[in-house]
Structure formats: structure tokens, C-alpha cells
Motif scaffolding. Sequence first.
Motif, PDB file in Angstrom:
ATOM      1  N   PRO A   1       0.708  -1.318  -0.199  1.00 40.45           N
ATOM      2  CA  PRO A   1       0.073  -0.083  -0.099  1.00 40.45           C
ATOM      3  C   PRO A   1       0.946   1.327  -0.178  1.00 40.45           C
ATOM      4  O   PRO A   1       2.017   1.387   0.835  1.00 40.45           O
ATOM      5  CB  PRO A   1      -0.989  -0.070   1.274  1.00 40.45           C
ATOM      6  CG  PRO A   1      -0.011  -0.994   2.231  1.00 40.45           C
ATOM      7  CD  PRO A   1       0.790  -2.075   1.248  1.00 40.45           C
TER       8      PRO A   1
ATOM      9  N   SER B   1      -1.834   5.885  -7.276  1.00 41.65           N
ATOM     10  CA  SER B   1      -2.806   5.224  -7.881  1.00 41.65           C
ATOM     11  C   SER B   1      -2.063   3.921  -8.334  1.00 41.65           C
ATOM     12  O   SER B   1      -1.036   3.756  -8.316  1.00 41.65           O
ATOM     13  CB  SER B   1      -3.256   6.035  -9.159  1.00 41.65           C
ATOM     14  OG  SER B   1      -2.132   6.052 -10.001  1.00 41.65           O
ATOM     15  N   PRO B   2      -3.294   3.063  -8.609  1.00 40.66           N
ATOM     16  CA  PRO B   2      -2.754   1.676  -9.115  1.00 40.66           C
ATOM     17  C   PRO B   2      -1.702   1.787 -10.057  1.00 40.66           C
ATOM     18  O   PRO B   2      -0.658   0.987 -10.066  1.00 40.66           O
ATOM     19  CB  PRO B   2      -3.973   0.844  -9.226  1.00 40.66           C
ATOM     20  CG  PRO B   2      -5.201   1.325  -8.453  1.00 40.66           C
ATOM     21  CD  PRO B   2      -4.947   2.983  -8.662  1.00 40.66           C
TER      22      PRO B   2
ATOM     23  N   LEU C   1      -3.713  -4.920   2.386  1.00 40.46           N
ATOM     24  CA  LEU C   1      -4.579  -3.786   1.407  1.00 40.46           C
ATOM     25  C   LEU C   1      -5.881  -3.768   1.949  1.00 40.46           C
ATOM     26  O   LEU C   1      -6.473  -4.772   2.404  1.00 40.46           O
ATOM     27  CB  LEU C   1      -4.314  -4.225   0.073  1.00 40.46           C
ATOM     28  CG  LEU C   1      -3.038  -4.483  -0.206  1.00 40.46           C
ATOM     29  CD1 LEU C   1      -3.030  -4.934  -1.837  1.00 40.46           C
ATOM     30  CD2 LEU C   1      -2.358  -3.090  -0.428  1.00 40.46           C
TER      31      LEU C   1
ATOM     32  N   GLN D   1      -8.407  -1.317  -2.219  1.00 34.50           N
ATOM     33  CA  GLN D   1      -7.250  -1.236  -2.875  1.00 34.50           C
ATOM     34  C   GLN D   1      -6.902  -2.598  -3.586  1.00 34.50           C
ATOM     35  O   GLN D   1      -6.403  -2.403  -4.840  1.00 34.50           O
ATOM     36  CB  GLN D   1      -5.951  -1.420  -1.989  1.00 34.50           C
ATOM     37  CG  GLN D   1      -5.761   0.354  -1.244  1.00 34.50           C
ATOM     38  CD  GLN D   1      -4.826   0.275  -0.002  1.00 34.50           C
ATOM     39  OE1 GLN D   1      -4.714  -0.680   0.691  1.00 34.50           O
ATOM     40  NE2 GLN D   1      -4.229   1.539  -0.037  1.00 34.50           N
ATOM     41  N   ARG D   2      -7.306  -3.856  -3.164  1.00 32.50           N
ATOM     42  CA  ARG D   2      -7.209  -5.052  -3.855  1.00 32.50           C
ATOM     43  C   ARG D   2      -7.698  -4.874  -5.119  1.00 32.50           C
ATOM     44  O   ARG D   2      -7.352  -5.394  -6.068  1.00 32.50           O
ATOM     45  CB  ARG D   2      -7.733  -6.181  -3.003  1.00 32.50           C
ATOM     46  CG  ARG D   2      -6.496  -6.384  -1.808  1.00 32.50           C
ATOM     47  CD  ARG D   2      -6.898  -7.568  -1.222  1.00 32.50           C
ATOM     48  NE  ARG D   2      -8.189  -7.803  -0.389  1.00 32.50           N
ATOM     49  CZ  ARG D   2      -8.455  -7.561   0.881  1.00 32.50           C
ATOM     50  NH1 ARG D   2      -7.430  -7.411   1.691  1.00 32.50           N
ATOM     51  NH2 ARG D   2      -9.856  -7.714   1.294  1.00 32.50           N
TER      52      ARG D   2
END
Length: 603
Positions: free
Chosen positions: A27, A32-33, A83, A87-88
Motif C-alpha cells: 500500500p 494510484s494503482p 491492503l 485497494q485490492r
Amino acid sequence: MGTTLWSRFPFWLLAPGFWLPLCLCVPALAQSPEELFQTRCAQCHNSGNAVGAPLPDTLRQMSWQAILTALETGKMTGIGDTLSPAQREAISKFLGTAASQPTLPSSKCSAVPQRGKDGADWNGWADAANTRFQPARSAGLTRVTTPKLKLKWAFGFSGVTSAFGTPTIFDGRVFVGAADGTVYSLDARTGCVYWTYAAVAGVRISPVLGNGSVYFGDLRGNVYALDAATGKQIWRTRADEHPLAVITGSPKLDSGRLYVPVSGRDESIAATNPAYECCTFRGSVVALDAATGTRVWKAYTVLDVPKATGQNKVGAKTWGPSGVAVWSSPTLDLQAKVIYAGTGVNYSNPPTETSDAIVAFDMDSGRLLWSRQFTNSDSYNFACVGQDKTNCPKDPFIDADLGNSGILRSLGGGKRILVASDKSGMVYGLDPDREGAILWKQKIASGGLNGGFMWGGASDDQGIAYLGISDFTAGKPEVGGGLVALQLATGKKLWTTPAPKPTCLGIAGCSAAQPAPVTVIPGVAFLGSWDGHIRAYETKTGTIIWDFDTVQDFQSVNGLKAHGGSINSMAPTVAGGMLYITSGYSGTAMPGNVLLAFSVDGK
């Protein structure tokens, strides 16, 4: 130890068909991802990486649901727990695609299976002696008819980027595993589906049948027996208690016993994390009662139990000896009641005398009879080619695994030979009746990390062995490949056919390398290639008499979008006048998800 070690496996996600590094799962506030991927992971997922990490385009072909499942309930649970659910899901959706395509209902077989021609089977990886030779009557193909092969049907595997299972042909059916753990029973002539079974993890081996059951292992170290007619589970057991054990080699079945090779590939990958306590896995061959799955014996390739040997530079405890995986299907010597297995490198120090070797075990008891080592002091794991080499046991490294267990043949006059090859480019002729004494040896290929000989050759009834050359070289797609023919008795080179110039130049993952296993019928040898081609060679001269490029889209009989890619560890299967091959190998190769079936004129 299992729970503790499992929680320490933080570095690679082995979801169906690809590896995904830890950096995706840490994390980071205000990232952002996409930013998280670029800053922590993109350095691994690039062309030419040495750790086999798939390219971004390959990752984008995976379903986001498969990635999320791995984070929540799969091998990445320990990291996924750090996470938030949001988030996942965000990371999974950034990388993955929409849900996998469903199989068309019309692809189900509407009639009861028809029995195949008597003897027209290819059961498991190979015969007991691992010759990968199919006699003329069972093959149904000849030197004359092979050039007339045309595609009869294609079958797409849903939601995966590798099609690394080698098909078994038995009694008119195809039995094949997929990278998502699905095992299929298909009609050999049409490709329609009789049944499917969901294993826990990917199935990259060739199932073996006997006594009405089908047997196979998966990439979590599980072994299964199913009812061959219905797909109903009969039993399931673990071949090894180590949480990072996997099965990459096909089991052998004889006289009511199933002989299972066990690899520890995943611990070699885990070692790329400097905090991982490397290493405790030991390769083995396990004998199971085929009727019940009960363990009869277990023979380790590392004789000593790993012990703590100190700590690495970041303070993680180190262990050894370890490694010496058995990557491939063992060779059964039914005359002497001996089982031979090719072994890999040590994962940590101290090195052993059984790595990079052919080891011989008594089939009845599992007792080690002898070991013939070809490269000593060879210690290696994936940390040696990673960004952080903390857990690399030896630098510079060698990495001269044996990815095959040898071909056993009679030479006449009571003499026999076992022909084995390794990644250093060497081929050895051994006397199995004199504890593997070396009769001859030949340096044929350049060798290297992905070089030399990887998954084994084949031998016909004319006293000749045929071996495909890898010699993959990152960044040089025209380098490597070739098929060589050697005289069994002497090792004399009869001919070599270089690999044609790849037609996939410009496509990421393209290479001329030919690490795949060879299959031979009277007059013809078949060999796949990293460039996606499957070729047939005339055995007297090595002339290529048939060539099919699998790197294309296919209209599949089950209605899924199917595409071919690299052919790496998977072998062609010939039975009943048809040729079967899977195509697609993610990592640094070209992804794909298809099983192809060829017949004369496509009829």
C-alpha cells in the motif's frame, strides 16, 4: 513450519499463467494503482528481464477476478491482507481484463464417447523409458502423410495466457490440463467437452490413465485421481508438505503405483525477497498407491534435512542444503526395477552431490542406489538474476539443471544406455547397469540460463536420439534453436538442422530457441519452437517437411477467443492419425491459450 513459511512467501504471485511481483501489493498513500505499478514493478516487467516476469501486455490479458482471488484467498493472501478491500480491487482491475469468457453450451459432447482405435493412444508424458517414440500403428501418420497435416479443430482455454499442458490421448479422448487448474476430457476427433474438473492450481503436466482413473498433479503440490469416464474425484493428496512445492513433471504409473516428481520452483522465486529465509525445500520422487493415494515411500534428492546456516546481510536466517528439484517425468527401468530422475540446482549452500545429476532409486523401496553428477557446486535461485541478489548462493552462477530424466534404450547384446542432457549444452550417454558410468559425452549447444537442452529429446527404434536446442538469448531473437540427431551407441552427431529465421521478429517474446520436448514416429520427428512454430523433420536428413505457425487467432470449437504463442515446455502428441499441440507460454515468451489438433487434410 507450513503456516509460518507460507506467510513468508511475499514476493511473487503465481496466478494462472503469470507471475506478479510484490510491488503491486504494497500500500502506498496518494498513489494510484498505475503509479504503484510503474514505481515498484515496471522494472521487472520489461522485455529481456532475467526473472521470467511477464510483460505488461501479458498481464493485461488476465482476468481481474483471477488476480483478486489470488490476493484474497491464493498465494498472495499474506500480502493481500495488508491492503484494504478497495485497494485490492483497484489493483486487480487496473491490471486485469473483464471476466473470463464462458464456454458455449454447444461445445458439450452430445453423444457417448466412441472408443478409439486399438493401440492408438498416447498415455501420459511418454512410455516408461521416456523414449517419446510412437510406433507406426499407433501414430497413424507417416513420412508421406505428415506434410498433408491441416488444422482439424482448435480449443481455447479460458482466462489464461499459457497453454502449457501436454495432452494425453486415451480411448478416443483427449485429457489435458490448463493454467487455471481446469482439467478437460475432450473428444479426440471433434474437441467437444465430456467433462471438466477444477484443480486447486494450474496443471502443466500430461495426465496418465490406468484402471479407469486419470492421474495428475498441480502447481501447489497436489496429486489427484479422477474417474476417467465422469471426472468425479476419487482421491486427492499432497506429494510434499512444503508449502512451496509444485509438480511440473508428469507422474508415471506402473503396477498399481504412481511415481510423482516434486519440484520447488516457487521457493527459488521466493528467494528474490531478501527477507525470505532461504531455503528449505528438497526435491523428491514420491510413490503413491494408485487406488487410494496413500504414500508408499518418499525419496528425497537432498539426503540431509536443511539446517540453519547463518543469516544474510539483512538479517534473515539462511538454511541449507536445499533445492535439487525434479522437474520432469521420471524414467522407469522396468527390467531392473529402478527409477531414474534428472535433478536441478541447489537453492542454497552448502551444495550437494546430487544436484545437476541423474539419481537412481529402487522402485520398490525408494532407496537411493546411485547418483551421477555432471556439474558440481551448482547453487542458484532466482535472486541471482533479480535486482536484489542477497539470497543468491553463488555469483557468478552456473545453473546447469537437468530438465529431463533421460531416455533408456537397449543397444543389443545385453547392453543398455541412458541418454541425458542439461542446460550447459552437454549430452551424456550413461550405462545404467554400472551406476551411470559415462560411456560418451558431447558438447552440442552453447548452454546458459535458458540454453542448452531443457525438456528432453526422443529416440526412435533405429538407434538415434533427437534433441531440440534452446540457447535462448534475451534481446537476440534470431539466436538459438535447432534439432540435432545423435547415434545412441556412440554420441556421434549425424546431422543438425538450424532453426529457421523467426517470422515473429518485432513481437515481444519472439525467439528462435527450441527448448521443447521432441516426439518421434517412424521417419518423422516433431518439435515446437519459442517462435510459435510446430515443425516436422525427416529423420534421415533433418529436412523440415511440414511447418505450421501457431501465432495467430483461431476459431475455437468451444466458442472462446483463442490465440497461439510460444511453445516451450509442452510436447506434441501423435496418436490415431492426428497431431496435438498446445500453444502459448507467458513470461518472457509469447502468450497464448489454445490446443490445436491436426489431421491429414483436416479430415
